[in-house]
Design a protein around this motif. Structure first.
Motif, short mmCIF file in Angstrom:
data_model
loop_
_atom_site.label_atom_id
_atom_site.label_comp_id
_atom_site.label_asym_id
_atom_site.label_seq_id
_atom_site.Cartn_x
_atom_site.Cartn_y
_atom_site.Cartn_z
N ASN A 141 3.85 28.47 -26.39
CA ASN A 141 3.12 28.19 -27.63
C ASN A 141 3.28 29.33 -28.64
O ASN A 141 3.35 29.09 -29.85
N TRP A 187 6.61 28.84 -30.32
CA TRP A 187 6.57 27.78 -31.34
C TRP A 187 5.93 28.29 -32.62
O TRP A 187 6.40 28.01 -33.72
N TYR A 216 -2.29 32.66 -28.78
CA TYR A 216 -1.44 32.51 -27.60
C TYR A 216 -0.84 33.85 -27.12
O TYR A 216 -0.84 34.11 -25.92
N ASN A 225 2.70 28.75 -20.42
CA ASN A 225 2.18 27.88 -21.48
C ASN A 225 1.85 28.70 -22.74
O ASN A 225 2.24 28.34 -23.86
#
Lengths: 254, 199
Positions: A230, A233, A209, A226
């Protein structure tokens, strides 16, 4: 939690980091050497590739040289941060326990290490981002630097996890070089990725990512939200894991 | 009573190092624990300061602990003064308190001239002086010292006993672990750790 303790520890950690010659050499020299090698060896031939994180809908036509520069910027940020993070946690683990006997709480030491790491991430991402922009016109330099910071966050978390789990420096470096080399330094290369037989596996690696966010920022006007989310996370996962190991290993019985 | 330990047991794998160690210390006393290499002296101290957990047994300590580990646990890239600052933050000392105490220790142990030097540039003896000073910085109620005078020259060795004598007179209890006991008259009591028990 005592703010004075955290700030004192942060100040000492930064002094220790910047007094180590190898750290300064790594920070300054590695990006310049890597970029110079890329600039000298890659061709300017344009190569079409698709952005993997955007469901294959977006194709880009970019020169091999520019793509390699972005790809290597991510690899450099990842490698440097994971090495520094591992070193930060591993190097002083025994004496940190002495500080805890004297009154420090594990979370105070952890927080000061994380603050030092954040400063290093900012420094490295700005430096590598500016160097990248010096070699070619990056569409969104600010977002490019942000995506390098995300790489630093993800790989910094990985370095912390390795440093918390593994006691030996050599073994720790091996773990870092292995992943950084295979993931950020090889599989995330868009040219390799386009023809990879098992792209799903590459999706789950830590640099996927952040490198996607970097490619989007460097070559397109699309949103990298997006990919950025990610990355966050992924980094948080590593961070939570390493914090848990750190606190368990460092706690003392009073 | 400042320290009371009861039936402390600790094993590493199949090797039982402490098989039931019990002892207690009063305020203002100097106790020594002697024993051969590998007899479990450092293990006992690490349990008392909280670094390791005993498998069984219990102990109670009243007051502040000062701990000087056997190996000099120091940050190689920090100076002597920076160590005092870092550890004073750990102890929660006010600036005026730790500064006057660090000045006292620099003079008493005779290493003032190295205060701005990084630990990596210091000799082994000066490492040990700093290692000990960090345990004394907050004027503890119980001082736990693991082979504290390793590497000291004669003058520093006598200075060490002057400092501990002064601390003892102020009510501090001192527990010294060593593999080599000399000048037994300086101790109020000496234990020998043998086969996992204190004799």
């Amino acid at each position: 939690m005592n703010v004075r303790r955290i700030m004192t520890s942060l100040s000492m950690i930064l002094r220790m980091l910047f007094r180590r010659r190898i750290v300064l050499i790594l920070l300054v020299v590695i990006p310049i050497v890597f970029f110079s090698v890329v600039a000298i060896t890659t061709s300017i031939q344009k190569v079409p590739f698709r952005i993997a994180s955007m469901n294959g809908k977006v194709f880009i036509l970019a020169s091999e040289k520019h793509m390699a520069l972005v790809f290597f910027a991510v690899a450099i940020a990842g490698f440097l941060m994971s090495f520094l993070a591992m070193n930060l946690i591993q190097k002083n683990s025994t004496i940190n326990r002495r500080l805890m006997v004297c009154g420090y709480h594990p979370l105070e030491l952890l927080l000061s290490n994380l603050l030092a790491l954040t400063l290093m991430i900012l420094m490295i991402s700005v430096y590598v981002g500016l160097l990248t922009a010096a070699f070619f016109h990056v569409s969104h330099p600010g977002m490019m630097i942000f995506s390098l910071a995300l790489t630093g966050f993800v790989y910094g978390g990985y370095g912390l996890a390795v440093g918390s789990l593994i006691a030996g420096e050599l073994e720790g470096i091996l773990f870092i070089v292995l992943l950084a080399n295979i993931d950020a330094g090889w599989l995330q290369n868009p040219i390799f990725y386009a023809e990879a037989q098992n792209q799903a596996l590459i999706h789950y690696l830590p640099a996927f990512y952040p490198s996607q966010a970097a490619i989007i920022a460097a070559f397109t006007d699309y949103s990298g939200l997006n990919a950025s989310l990610n990355s966050l996370w992924y980094g948080l996962g590593f961070l939570a894991f390493s914090m848990l190991i750190f606190v368990i290993k460092m706690r003392i019985r009073k | 009573m400042i320290l009371k330990a009861e039936n402390m047991i600790k094993s590493f794998g199949k090797k039982k190092v402490l098989k039931g160690v019990s002892f207690s210390m009063d305020e203002g006393t100097v106790y020594g624990i002697a024993g051969e290499n590998g007899s479990g002296k450092s293990t006992l101290l690490k349990i008392l300061v909280g670094l390791w957990k005993a498998d069984k047994g219990d102990f109670l300590i009243k007051g502040k602990i000062g701990y000087c580990p056997q190996e000099s646990l120091l940050f190689s890239q920090l100076t002597v003064d920076e160590h005092f600052r870092y550890f004073s933050a750990a102890y929660g000392l006010a600036k005026s308190n730790w500064q006057s105490q660090s000045e006292f220790l620099l003079d008493q142990l005779n290493f003032r001239q190295y205060r701005k030097d990084k630990v990596s540039d210091l000799s082994g003896g000066t490492h040990q002086k700093l290692n000990l000073s960090l345990a004394l910085l907050h004027q503890p109620d119980l001082l736990i010292l693991d082979e504290p005078y390793n590497g000291f020259d004669w003058e520093t060795y006598f200075r060490f006993w002057e400092i501990t004598g002064h601390m003892k007179s102020q009510g501090c209890s001192i527990l010294i672990v060593t593999h080599l006991l000399s000048e037994v008259n300086r101790f109020d009591r000496i234990y020998n750790l043998k086969n996992g028990y204190l004799e």
